[in-house]
Design a protein around this motif. Structure first.
Motif, short mmCIF file in Angstrom:
data_model
loop_
_atom_site.label_atom_id
_atom_site.label_comp_id
_atom_site.label_asym_id
_atom_site.label_seq_id
_atom_site.Cartn_x
_atom_site.Cartn_y
_atom_site.Cartn_z
N ASN A 159 0.84 -1.21 0.00
CA ASN A 159 0.00 0.00 0.00
C ASN A 159 0.87 1.25 0.00
O ASN A 159 0.63 2.20 -0.75
N ARG A 160 1.92 1.26 0.82
CA ARG A 160 2.83 2.41 0.90
C ARG A 160 3.54 2.64 -0.45
O ARG A 160 3.61 3.75 -0.95
N GLU A 161 4.02 1.55 -1.05
CA GLU A 161 4.71 1.65 -2.35
C GLU A 161 3.78 2.18 -3.44
O GLU A 161 4.16 3.03 -4.25
N VAL A 162 2.58 1.67 -3.44
CA VAL A 162 1.60 2.09 -4.45
C VAL A 162 1.26 3.56 -4.30
O VAL A 162 1.17 4.30 -5.29
N LEU A 163 1.10 4.01 -3.07
CA LEU A 163 0.78 5.42 -2.85
C LEU A 163 1.95 6.32 -3.25
O LEU A 163 1.73 7.41 -3.78
N GLU A 164 3.16 5.88 -2.99
CA GLU A 164 4.32 6.69 -3.36
C GLU A 164 4.50 6.76 -4.88
O GLU A 164 4.81 7.80 -5.43
N LYS A 165 4.31 5.61 -5.55
CA LYS A 165 4.58 5.53 -6.99
C LYS A 165 3.34 5.69 -7.86
O LYS A 165 3.44 5.79 -9.08
N ARG A 166 2.17 5.66 -7.22
CA ARG A 166 0.89 5.74 -7.92
C ARG A 166 0.77 4.64 -9.00
O ARG A 166 0.46 4.90 -10.14
N THR A 167 1.05 3.44 -8.57
CA THR A 167 0.93 2.29 -9.46
C THR A 167 -0.29 1.48 -9.06
O THR A 167 -0.90 1.72 -8.02
N LEU A 168 -0.64 0.53 -9.88
CA LEU A 168 -1.79 -0.33 -9.62
C LEU A 168 -1.51 -1.19 -8.38
O LEU A 168 -0.43 -1.77 -8.23
N PHE A 169 -2.48 -1.26 -7.48
CA PHE A 169 -2.37 -2.06 -6.26
C PHE A 169 -3.00 -3.42 -6.54
O PHE A 169 -4.19 -3.51 -6.81
N ILE A 170 -2.18 -4.47 -6.52
CA ILE A 170 -2.71 -5.83 -6.64
C ILE A 170 -2.07 -6.65 -5.52
O ILE A 170 -0.85 -6.80 -5.47
N TRP A 171 -2.92 -7.14 -4.63
CA TRP A 171 -2.43 -7.90 -3.48
C TRP A 171 -3.27 -9.16 -3.34
O TRP A 171 -4.50 -9.13 -3.47
N GLU A 172 -2.61 -10.25 -3.07
CA GLU A 172 -3.30 -11.50 -2.76
C GLU A 172 -2.75 -12.01 -1.44
O GLU A 172 -1.53 -11.98 -1.22
N GLY A 173 -3.64 -12.44 -0.60
CA GLY A 173 -3.22 -12.96 0.70
C GLY A 173 -4.40 -13.53 1.45
O GLY A 173 -5.51 -13.61 0.94
N ARG A 174 -4.13 -13.87 2.67
CA ARG A 174 -5.16 -14.50 3.49
C ARG A 174 -5.96 -13.45 4.27
O ARG A 174 -5.41 -12.45 4.71
N GLY A 175 -7.23 -13.76 4.39
CA GLY A 175 -8.09 -12.96 5.25
C GLY A 175 -8.66 -13.86 6.32
O GLY A 175 -8.79 -15.07 6.12
N VAL A 176 -8.98 -13.28 7.46
CA VAL A 176 -9.63 -14.05 8.53
C VAL A 176 -11.00 -13.43 8.71
O VAL A 176 -11.15 -12.33 9.26
N ILE A 177 -12.02 -14.15 8.21
CA ILE A 177 -13.39 -13.64 8.23
C ILE A 177 -14.24 -14.62 9.04
O ILE A 177 -14.31 -15.81 8.70
N ASP A 178 -14.85 -14.11 10.08
CA ASP A 178 -15.68 -14.94 10.97
C ASP A 178 -14.95 -16.20 11.44
O ASP A 178 -15.51 -17.29 11.47
N GLY A 179 -13.68 -16.05 11.74
CA GLY A 179 -12.90 -17.15 12.29
C GLY A 179 -12.34 -18.12 11.27
O GLY A 179 -11.59 -19.03 11.62
N SER A 180 -12.70 -17.99 10.00
CA SER A 180 -12.14 -18.90 8.99
C SER A 180 -11.22 -18.14 8.05
O SER A 180 -11.41 -16.96 7.78
N VAL A 181 -10.21 -18.83 7.56
CA VAL A 181 -9.22 -18.24 6.67
C VAL A 181 -9.73 -18.33 5.24
O VAL A 181 -10.17 -19.38 4.78
N ARG A 182 -9.68 -17.19 4.53
CA ARG A 182 -10.10 -17.13 3.12
C ARG A 182 -9.00 -16.46 2.33
O ARG A 182 -8.27 -15.62 2.84
N TRP A 183 -8.94 -16.81 1.05
CA TRP A 183 -7.98 -16.18 0.15
C TRP A 183 -8.61 -14.90 -0.40
O TRP A 183 -9.74 -14.92 -0.87
N LEU A 184 -7.90 -13.79 -0.33
CA LEU A 184 -8.41 -12.51 -0.80
C LEU A 184 -7.52 -11.98 -1.93
O LEU A 184 -6.30 -12.17 -1.91
N ARG A 185 -8.14 -11.32 -2.87
CA ARG A 185 -7.41 -10.60 -3.91
C ARG A 185 -7.98 -9.18 -3.92
O ARG A 185 -9.19 -8.99 -4.06
N VAL A 186 -7.10 -8.21 -3.79
CA VAL A 186 -7.52 -6.81 -3.75
C VAL A 186 -6.80 -6.08 -4.88
O VAL A 186 -5.59 -6.18 -5.02
#
Length: 195
Positions: A159-186
């Motif tokens: 997020n910091r790099e994207v804001l500094e360079k104004r590039t497209l933000f693409i992140w994939e990682g784990r989320g913890v939603i209602d106690g279960s782990v889900r894969w997220l893409r933002v």
């Protein structure tokens, strides 16, 4: 009153009862001694007639000028109300469209210091991270709580790099939603805010 529509100009009759071409009016109408009327235009069409009647003295150019000034403000109010209605309608259509898209959509302000303020989230975004719109708007940083603790640093760094360079933000990682782990893409595209 119709004379100002017919002529497209302010009309003053200071001796209405003695006008040679005076038309009648309904029996229950107050007796007109003198009156002034001004047509208020919206584009090339008369939208409002502003009229005054039975002033104790004759209507003059100052009266007409004041009526025109008041009339201009009335037309501005009318335009403002029409714009407000159009914006409300457009927002409703936008919300209907966005809430039927099968993925989360958001608009937020973010800074290098990890502050986040959401100005819009759709239903799918809320479901994706397990928060209500009210929770997100009241505490935007609660969205960070939906990211798995082991993946949070990579999210913040990107997020910091994207804001500094104004590039497209693409992140994939784990989320913890209602106690279960889900894969997220933002994905997000930063825009510089013009002041």
């Amino acid at each position: 009153w119709a004379d100002c529509v017919r002529t497209g100009k302010p009309v003053v009759h200071n001796d209405f009862q003695n006008l040679p071409d005076r038309k009648g009016y309904p029996d229950d109408h107050m007796k007109l001694i003198r009156h002034a009327s001004v047509p208020l235009f919206d584009g090339d069409k008369v939208r409002i007639i502003l009229g005054l009647a039975n002033k104790t003295t004759d209507y003059d150019k100052i009266d007409v000028l004041l009526m025109c000034l008041v009339g201009d403000q009335l037309v501005k109010i009318l335009h403002s109300k029409q714009l407000e209605i159009a914006v409300t309608k457009a927002k409703k259509q936008y919300d209907q469209f966005v809430n039927n898209i099968p993925f989360g959509i958001f608009r937020a302000h973010s800074t290098l210091e990890k502050t986040l303020n959401f100005e819009y989230v759709n239903r799918q975004f809320c479901e994706m991270i397990g928060l209500t719109p009210k929770e997100i708007y009241n505490d935007a940083n609660s969205v960070f709580d939906a990211i798995h603790p082991e993946d949070l640093d990579s999210f913040i760094t990107l997020n910091r790099e994207v804001l500094e360079k104004r590039t497209l933000f693409i992140w994939e990682g784990r989320g913890v939603i209602d106690g279960s782990v889900r894969w997220l893409r933002v994905e997000a595209r930063p825009e510089k805010i013009l002041k």
